[in-house]
Design a protein around this motif. Structure first.
Motif, PDB file in Angstrom:
ATOM      1  N   GLU B  67       1.540  -1.870  -0.070  1.00 30.90           N
ATOM      2  CA  GLU B  67       0.220  -0.106  -0.004  1.00 30.90           C
ATOM      3  C   GLU B  67       1.137   0.681   0.000  1.00 30.90           C
ATOM      4  OE1 GLU B  67      -2.995   1.760   2.793  1.00 30.90           O
ATOM      5  OE2 GLU B  67      -3.076  -0.369   2.618  1.00 30.90           O
ATOM      6  N   ILE B  68       0.217   2.376  -0.841  1.00 30.39           N
ATOM      7  CA  ILE B  68       1.060   3.858  -0.672  1.00 30.39           C
ATOM      8  C   ILE B  68       0.403   4.728  -0.286  1.00 30.39           C
ATOM      9  CG2 ILE B  68       2.836   5.033  -2.042  1.00 30.39           C
ATOM     10  CD1 ILE B  68       2.798   2.849  -4.513  1.00 30.39           C
ATOM     11  N   ASP B  69       1.205   5.418   0.746  1.00 31.80           N
ATOM     12  CA  ASP B  69       0.087   6.391   0.894  1.00 31.80           C
ATOM     13  C   ASP B  69       0.225   7.959   0.502  1.00 31.80           C
ATOM     14  OD1 ASP B  69      -1.010   5.018   3.461  1.00 31.80           O
ATOM     15  OD2 ASP B  69       0.414   5.805   5.082  1.00 31.80           O
ATOM     16  N   MET B  70       1.069   7.516   0.190  1.00 32.75           N
ATOM     17  CA  MET B  70       1.480   9.666  -0.605  1.00 32.75           C
ATOM     18  C   MET B  70       2.929   9.367  -1.597  1.00 32.75           C
ATOM     19  SD  MET B  70       3.709  12.372  -0.465  1.00 32.75           S
ATOM     20  CE  MET B  70       4.567  12.802   1.038  1.00 32.75           C
ATOM     21  N   ALA B  71       2.344  10.036  -3.193  1.00 35.61           N
ATOM     22  CA  ALA B  71       3.288  10.158  -3.940  1.00 35.61           C
ATOM     23  C   ALA B  71       3.814  10.762  -4.047  1.00 35.61           C
ATOM     24  CB  ALA B  71       2.550   9.594  -5.171  1.00 35.61           C
ATOM     25  N   VAL B  72       5.448  11.460  -4.507  1.00 30.21           N
ATOM     26  CA  VAL B  72       5.685  13.101  -4.867  1.00 30.21           C
ATOM     27  C   VAL B  72       6.354  12.496  -6.069  1.00 30.21           C
ATOM     28  CG1 VAL B  72       7.556  13.955  -4.540  1.00 30.21           C
ATOM     29  CG2 VAL B  72       6.734  12.936  -2.371  1.00 30.21           C
ATOM     30  N   GLY B  94      -2.611  10.917  -1.303  1.00 30.74           N
ATOM     31  CA  GLY B  94      -2.214  11.934  -1.590  1.00 30.74           C
ATOM     32  C   GLY B  94      -0.604  12.746  -2.520  1.00 30.74           C
ATOM     33  N   ILE B  95      -0.823  13.277  -3.146  1.00 29.55           N
ATOM     34  CA  ILE B  95       0.434  13.848  -3.905  1.00 29.55           C
ATOM     35  C   ILE B  95       1.333  15.135  -3.767  1.00 29.55           C
ATOM     36  CG2 ILE B  95      -0.538  12.106  -5.247  1.00 29.55           C
ATOM     37  CD1 ILE B  95      -1.237  14.240  -6.468  1.00 29.55           C
ATOM     38  N   VAL B  96       2.424  15.197  -4.200  1.00 32.80           N
ATOM     39  CA  VAL B  96       3.318  16.386  -4.156  1.00 32.80           C
ATOM     40  C   VAL B  96       3.273  16.157  -5.350  1.00 32.80           C
ATOM     41  CG1 VAL B  96       5.233  17.139  -3.163  1.00 32.80           C
ATOM     42  CG2 VAL B  96       3.401  16.237  -1.430  1.00 32.80           C
ATOM     43  N   VAL B  97       2.541  17.765  -5.819  1.00 33.09           N
ATOM     44  CA  VAL B  97       3.298  17.873  -7.416  1.00 33.09           C
ATOM     45  C   VAL B  97       4.306  18.845  -7.503  1.00 33.09           C
ATOM     46  CG1 VAL B  97       2.894  18.128  -9.451  1.00 33.09           C
ATOM     47  CG2 VAL B  97       0.981  17.051  -8.565  1.00 33.09           C
ATOM     48  N   ILE B  98       5.504  18.500  -7.297  1.00 34.72           N
ATOM     49  CA  ILE B  98       7.537  18.764  -7.369  1.00 34.72           C
ATOM     50  C   ILE B  98       6.729  20.147  -8.856  1.00 34.72           C
ATOM     51  CG2 ILE B  98       9.140  19.297  -7.753  1.00 34.72           C
ATOM     52  CD1 ILE B  98       9.338  17.453  -4.845  1.00 34.72           C
ATOM     53  N   SER B  99       6.715  19.003  -9.683  1.00 35.77           N
ATOM     54  CA  SER B  99       7.252  19.351 -11.990  1.00 35.77           C
ATOM     55  C   SER B  99       6.623  20.497 -11.879  1.00 35.77           C
ATOM     56  CB  SER B  99       6.228  18.446 -12.405  1.00 35.77           C
ATOM     57  OG  SER B  99       6.557  16.883 -11.430  1.00 35.77           O
ATOM     58  N   ALA B 100       7.240  22.292 -12.062  1.00 33.73           N
ATOM     59  CA  ALA B 100       6.876  22.698 -12.722  1.00 33.73           C
ATOM     60  C   ALA B 100       5.899  22.809 -14.255  1.00 33.73           C
ATOM     61  CB  ALA B 100       8.294  23.892 -13.145  1.00 33.73           C
ATOM     62  N   GLY B 101       6.014  23.891 -14.955  1.00 31.65           N
ATOM     63  CA  GLY B 101       5.309  23.763 -16.008  1.00 31.65           C
ATOM     64  C   GLY B 101       3.646  23.807 -16.408  1.00 31.65           C
ATOM     65  N   THR B 126      -5.908  14.707  -2.430  1.00 35.13           N
ATOM     66  CA  THR B 126      -5.191  15.636  -2.035  1.00 35.13           C
ATOM     67  C   THR B 126      -4.252  15.851  -2.635  1.00 35.13           C
ATOM     68  OG1 THR B 126      -7.104  15.999   0.662  1.00 35.13           O
ATOM     69  CG2 THR B 126      -4.538  17.545   0.625  1.00 35.13           C
ATOM     70  N   CYS B 127      -3.881  17.126  -3.310  1.00 33.81           N
ATOM     71  CA  CYS B 127      -2.051  17.789  -3.916  1.00 33.81           C
ATOM     72  C   CYS B 127      -1.679  18.987  -3.176  1.00 33.81           C
ATOM     73  CB  CYS B 127      -3.253  17.803  -5.149  1.00 33.81           C
ATOM     74  SG  CYS B 127      -1.536  18.183  -6.446  1.00 33.81           S
ATOM     75  N   VAL B 128      -0.695  19.015  -2.632  1.00 36.74           N
ATOM     76  CA  VAL B 128      -0.053  19.643  -2.552  1.00 36.74           C
ATOM     77  C   VAL B 128       0.897  20.430  -4.020  1.00 36.74           C
ATOM     78  CG1 VAL B 128       2.661  20.146  -1.533  1.00 36.74           C
ATOM     79  CG2 VAL B 128       0.791  19.531  -0.007  1.00 36.74           C
ATOM     80  N   GLY B 129       0.627  21.486  -4.761  1.00 42.47           N
ATOM     81  CA  GLY B 129       1.754  22.133  -5.702  1.00 42.47           C
ATOM     82  C   GLY B 129       0.637  22.374  -6.582  1.00 42.47           C
ATOM     83  N   PRO B 130       1.128  21.961  -7.869  1.00 40.55           N
ATOM     84  CA  PRO B 130       2.702  21.556  -8.276  1.00 40.55           C
ATOM     85  C   PRO B 130       3.074  22.849  -8.612  1.00 40.55           C
ATOM     86  CG  PRO B 130       0.489  22.467 -10.296  1.00 40.55           C
ATOM     87  CD  PRO B 130      -0.099  22.172  -8.834  1.00 40.55           C
ATOM     88  N   ASN B 131       5.012  22.789  -9.009  1.00 41.58           N
ATOM     89  CA  ASN B 131       5.557  23.228  -9.342  1.00 41.58           C
ATOM     90  C   ASN B 131       5.857  24.567  -7.640  1.00 41.58           C
ATOM     91  OD1 ASN B 131       6.940  26.271 -10.120  1.00 41.58           O
ATOM     92  ND2 ASN B 131       5.667  26.795 -10.088  1.00 41.58           N
ATOM     93  N   CYS B 132       5.893  23.267  -6.380  1.00 39.74           N
ATOM     94  CA  CYS B 132       6.702  23.446  -5.674  1.00 39.74           C
ATOM     95  C   CYS B 132       8.104  23.035  -4.897  1.00 39.74           C
ATOM     96  CB  CYS B 132       5.476  22.650  -4.813  1.00 39.74           C
ATOM     97  SG  CYS B 132       5.833  21.226  -3.775  1.00 39.74           S
ATOM     98  N   LEU B 133       8.274  22.796  -3.704  1.00 38.02           N
ATOM     99  CA  LEU B 133       9.711  22.214  -3.555  1.00 38.02           C
ATOM    100  C   LEU B 133       9.541  21.209  -2.684  1.00 38.02           C
ATOM    101  CD1 LEU B 133      12.264  24.360  -3.095  1.00 38.02           C
ATOM    102  CD2 LEU B 133      11.988  24.583  -0.637  1.00 38.02           C
ATOM    103  N   GLY B 134       8.245  21.060  -2.390  1.00 35.07           N
ATOM    104  CA  GLY B 134       7.726  19.546  -1.598  1.00 35.07           C
ATOM    105  C   GLY B 134       7.002  19.844  -0.575  1.00 35.07           C
ATOM    106  N   VAL B 135       7.585  18.684   0.750  1.00 33.59           N
ATOM    107  CA  VAL B 135       6.660  19.130   2.188  1.00 33.59           C
ATOM    108  C   VAL B 135       8.301  18.085   3.000  1.00 33.59           C
ATOM    109  CG1 VAL B 135       4.915  18.380   1.670  1.00 33.59           C
ATOM    110  CG2 VAL B 135       5.857  17.045   1.874  1.00 33.59           C
ATOM    111  N   VAL B 136       7.701  18.741   4.482  1.00 33.53           N
ATOM    112  CA  VAL B 136       8.724  18.119   5.036  1.00 33.53           C
ATOM    113  C   VAL B 136       7.877  18.292   6.973  1.00 33.53           C
ATOM    114  CG1 VAL B 136      10.656  18.829   6.823  1.00 33.53           C
ATOM    115  CG2 VAL B 136      10.654  19.238   4.403  1.00 33.53           C
TER     116      VAL B 136
END
Lengths: 711, 711
Positions: B67-72, B94-101, B126-136
């Motif tokens: 199982e995967i909780d989150m994808a970067v 949950g996804i974190v889209v770091i990609s820009a464009g 739930t989506c963080v980003g896009p065009n971001c630095l990520g999460v900590v």
């Protein structure tokens, strides 16, 4: 004449109270002189020991076989006076009294300080202190460190005066960390003789000192300070931190170095008129000094911003606008040039955002291109660490470009680790680097302020021909009556004698006289209570406006007398003033108040009921220059009302200016005036002429008696 | 529902675009996850490599056996949508889209982002980003560093949201130097889904996050932000830096409220009403965070200052007063206790000056004594290096005392070398230390601000019973006439229908009607031009005051018509308004303007000719709470006029408050109102009642047609 040069650049120094005992000031001062490598001769003076730190010690300066330029005195306060006598016998002209136990301790100490000052004056000496930290001169020709701060001094271009010894020492401790060094340092302590003025006067022509920093809690002689600082500040920036501005802070100040703190408004006016840049925190003081150390004065106020990240670019833009500077418009040529090498995602408009991927080469080319634009006066370079581009490499590139373009200020915003700044502090730099955009932009704003001050030439006010006899007569009469306040009628008479346009009026004792007078002046008129006892007339219903005819005038008069009688306020009743009714929707206020320390201070601003609510007023010390008067008028928000907001008739600004200058002449000629108010100074709705409608003058009777020779 | 918890506290993370290629984001993110010691499972996703950094890589998330909780997501923008599809198939929430464009590149990118948002919504992700630095997330249970900033995160109590990725990275780089750490960090990038609101909502109940820091350039959904932030800020401080304030507002607004408003005023109002502490520079943001990290919220605003040097004590005193806090009065008992061990030269009044010779023991005893005084809520401890007393020893003593007194905030001012602060940054501290007094005191002021906000309970405005039918009819008529602006008469009618006390008036087409009306209202009256074309009546002489009788009224009417005819302004002439003449010397203004982003914003302040000159006005977003209205009235300088300065009748403050609340209800009910001005809102000289004498209302016709269903 001042012998500060003997103190700051001596060929020989005697240390009276030099000691072998560790952790005493007498030992520390000796160590410092030696350790920092004083280039002249050192003569330790101590009656007990014959050798101190390997040097021959003498029981007194009189035994020293050579000439002595300067003596540092660190002995117990009670022996200081006789040491000064001996210094005089020895022909020493400069002394630094580090010893405490003088004015700052009150009563007996203050007496001792008075005696010390008398001796210094009598002997024609120059004295730093007492109760001070000492002096420093980092010039390699002298290398004088006669100061017991924790750190050795760092060479730089600052002349620094501190009134607080402790704080001065603290500051010396951290200067190096801040990438700042100084040329000379004087801890003035109780400023019994040498004060900030003396330092400014001395440093005016010392090339080594490129900027002057002051930490002050009080200003010893405001007039002299203004004269000296306003001249010197045209040549080199003077930056001051004046503490004790809150009432509570001021009371803390009075228990501190034994000095009286003055009103902060007056200090502020004084610093403005002297061209001194005022800072409100130590951090700002240092930031400003850093910018002046490494930047030329710009030719204009147009700022370009070069960044590799949008956020700080926006913050810098905000700050530029808030400081009243301009975001430079880059020329099409510049934009094309930038476009030729920056990536498509970059922004070639100001702020120029080279984006995060910007390599070193882009920093260099962008900076060169922006600096070449004639529309750019100053540049902010912003760096955030990305993709392996090293802060120190970017800093080096910026510094190379700065060296090749000495004419335009460049400041760096490097949002990077402390180690970068720590590294810089050990390096020779030619660009001020800050961690935050706001600090860098504030620095540019200070450069711009200095530019504006340099460009300004103050013109002394003309001497208006006035009727001093009338004024003298009025004051003599009032003094003879044992009054310290003129009546409204007398006040307006004084103002009129000095050429201030006052509204047509006259006094009337009863209703019949009032009607006769009103018929002469012309209706509508204003009727005002004339009383020797009541100063705030409005509060007792003593002002009646818009009286249209004789009948109404009689009715109002009767009503006023009734009201006053009811309230038991008829004592001091002198009748009424009948005045022309000036049609105006703009009421200004101007006047003068005497500060016990700073002297007479002029005020101008929005008048009427708003004076104390809106506090839209500004202050300058008398005498005003033409530029001061103009400055006052332009610096209040209500200036827009004068200029004619919303279709109103513009005020005759030159007449308003003249009114201020005439008042300034009045309070200069009659220095015993304590308070003067014209409220309102109405702006005529017809032709914009300023007309004094009400006036109040209070004076110091004792001084007046002396000045008018009627004692 | 939000899956931010899956993103911030995952048990397993897939890195879509993980790479073996050095200096790519796909490689850096992998390294960070490993290096920082993520406690869950990591699944590198890459269609080409079978092993990445020693871990089994999978061609797609669908191949992962667990199982995967989150994808970067760090792949090229054009592949992001299909990756999101696969995440959905895999059941990832949950996804974190770091990609820009995406949106930041305009046109096609914006379309791509819209598609991304649609997918996220459709899939309930739930989506963080896009065009971001990520999460900590630094919680030891997770140790998640899915972010490509330069530095590894430092553990602390801050939840930090950054809209600018670059700046966020820069800040992470320097946080440690500033002695600050964080619990969680979210780089929201283009904030397509997750924005500051979502983070605030999520962190409200995350105990690990004790304070929330925001860097914002825009606020995505002001209403939601206000609702969430005003609740959360009662539990933990929210501190925001909102950049882009000067870029605000070249609006073509025609009303006073409109022209004085602007986006930054709206942002400021929003932050105030949400209990968010606003900072204007990064440095201030960090300083404030430092204070909240190490201090409790005080019980009052009384500050004691303990120092070994007078100068910084004075500067701290100045700062305390300027921030509206109090210098604590030490009790006699406290002073006696201090006197018992401090030397005679010390000052036992606040600021307590222990003088330069103070040993460590004096610091300890003085602090203990001052903290024990019930009249002291907060303490500033100042240290300057003297006579061998080491900074770090004093700091340790202060920290020990702090540990024993957890209830009262203590801040340190240590005017010492950078190495002290460098040393601290490697130490666990429980006291915020600053180099300069102003920074420390500003920190205390923020604690005090948070205290006041916590103590405040907002009460929703009552729903007043009003006459909506009349208002609807007025707008319908205006819309039918193709107008977007109500006449003065209509405006006052609308206000009256909502219970605002408007001055008695009526319309008259000609002189006869005017006289009949004036006879009814009672002389003196005001006559005002009623025109559909002319909005600033004063500018064309359209306002005549103090008309005493019928004859004068006829004369003024004739004169007005003559003047307008001469100027060619008779087009749109509807006659005149006859109004009761309100006797008043105080004119206020209130109104509402609609900001395109923030919505309707209420204004209150000094009115009449002073509105735009003095700008003594304040703003709050509608709807107002009772406390908002009260705040507005009390926060302008002109409040003193309302309270009854210089013997004036005090205004009925509760009626002024009610007027604001009724207006707030009006603009809420009729949301198509764009601008509303009551200028002046006169304060009756008789009984202090606020009376609307002139009103202007502009509205959006299209919206009105929809809202009133007359399309």
């Amino acid at each position: 004449m001042s012998y500060l040069n003997k103190i700051m650049s001596p060929r020989s120094v005697a240390v009276i109270g030099a000691s072998n005992k560790e952790h005493t000031i007498g030992s520390d001062i000796m160590k410092r002189l030696v350790e920092y490598g004083f280039t002249g001769k050192i003569f330790p003076i101590n009656p007990k020991d014959s050798e101190i730190q390997g040097m021959t010690a003498y029981p007194s300066v009189l035994e020293v076989p050579e000439e002595i330029d300067m003596a540092v005195i660190v002995i117990n306060a009670k022996y200081v006076l006789s040491a000064v006598d001996q210094c005089h016998q020895k022909g020493i002209k400069g002394i630094v009294v580090i010893s405490a136990g003088f004015k700052e301790t009150g009563g007996a100490g203050a007496e001792l300080e008075a005696k010390l000052v008398n001796k210094v004056r009598e002997y024609g000496m120059t004295c730093v202190g007492p109760n001070c930290l000492g002096v420093v001169n980092t010039d390699p020709k002298f290398r004088l460190d006669a100061c017991f701060a924790e750190s050795l001094p760092v060479r730089g271009d600052i002349g620094f005066v501190s009134q607080s010894g402790a704080l001065g020492g603290g500051i010396l401790n951290i200067l190096q960390d801040l990438n700042l060094g100084f040329a000379q340092f004087i801890s003035i302590g109780n400023q019994a003789d040498v004060n900030a003025d003396s330092a400014i006067e001395y440093w005016e022509n010392v090339d080594d000192v490129k900027q002057i920093l002051l930490y002050m809690e009080s200003i010893a002689d405001p007039k002299r300070f203004r004269a000296l600082a306003s001249r010197t500040s045209k040549k080199k920036p003077i930056i001051a931190l004046k503490a004790g501005r809150s009432a509570a802070g001021a009371s803390a100040a009075s228990s501190h170095t034994g000095s009286l703190a003055g009103a902060d408004k007056a200090a502020d006016a004084l610093l403005k008129q002297s061209g001194v840049i005022r800072e409100f925190s130590l951090q700002d003081l240092f930031n400003t000094a850093k910018v002046f150390s490494h930047c030329p004065i710009p030719n204009g106020n147009r700022v370009a911003i070069v960044t590799n990240s949008g956020g700080p670019g926006i913050m810098a833009t905000d700050a530029v606008c808030e400081h009243g500077m301009e975001i430079a418009h880059l020329s099409d040529q510049t934009k094309e040039a930038l476009r030729s090498f920056l990536p498509a995602a970059a922004s070639v408009k100001n702020p120029v955002d080279m984006i995060a991927s910007a390599p070193l080469e882009h920093y260099k080319k962008t900076l060169e291109t922006v600096l070449a634009d004639d529309g750019v006066d100053m540049v902010v370079v912003i760096y955030l660490p990305f993709l392996g581009l090293k802060d120190i490499d970017v800093a080096k590139a910026v510094m190379e470009i700065r060296a090749a373009h000495p004419d335009k200020p460049i400041v760096g915003v490097f949002m990077t680790k402390n180690e970068f700044f720590a590294h810089l502090s050990e390096t020779e730099v030619n660009v001020p680097f800050f961690m935050f955009a706001e600090q860098a932009v504030e620095g540019l704003a200070r450069l711009n302020q200095q530019r504006l001050w340099r460009e300004r030439t103050d013109t002394p006010a003309p001497r208006y021909s006035v009727d001093t006899e009338t004024v003298e007569a009025v004051f003599k009469q009032a003094a003879a009556d044992n009054r310290v306040q003129l009546t409204t009628g007398e006040s307006l008479q004084v103002l009129a004698a000095y050429g201030v346009r006052v509204c047509r009026d006259g006094e009337a004792k009863d209703a019949d006289e009032a009607v006769a007078l009103a018929n002469k002046i012309g209706y509508p008129v204003v009727m005002k209570l004339n009383s020797k006892k009541i100063s705030h007339k409005t509060d007792v219903g003593g002002v009646r406006v818009g009286i249209k005819d004789a009948d109404q005038l009689r009715a109002e008069f009767a009503d006023l007398v009734n009201k006053l009688t009811e309230k038991g306020l008829m004592d001091g009743f002198e009748g009424v003033i009948i005045q022309e009714m000036v049609k105006s929707d703009r009421e200004m206020v101007c006047g003068c108040a005497k500060d016990p320390q700073y002297g007479q201070m002029m005020m101008f601003g929005l008048g009427g009921v708003f004076v104390e609510v809106m506090k839209d007023v500004t202050f300058r010390l008398a005498p005003l220059t033409v530029e001061d008067a103009s400055d006052m008028i332009h610096s209040v928000k209500a200036y827009k009302l004068l200029a004619g907001a919303r279709g109103a008739v513009p005020a005759q600004i030159n007449k308003v200016e003249e009114t201020l200058l005439r008042l300034s002449q009045l309070v200069e000629d009659f220095a015993f005036i304590d308070e003067l108010d014209i409220n309102p100074l109405m702006i005529s709705g017809k032709d914009g002429e300023p007309i004094a409608v009400d006036g109040r003058i209070k004076f110091n009777a004792t001084e007046a008696l002396v000045a008018l020779s009627i004692a």
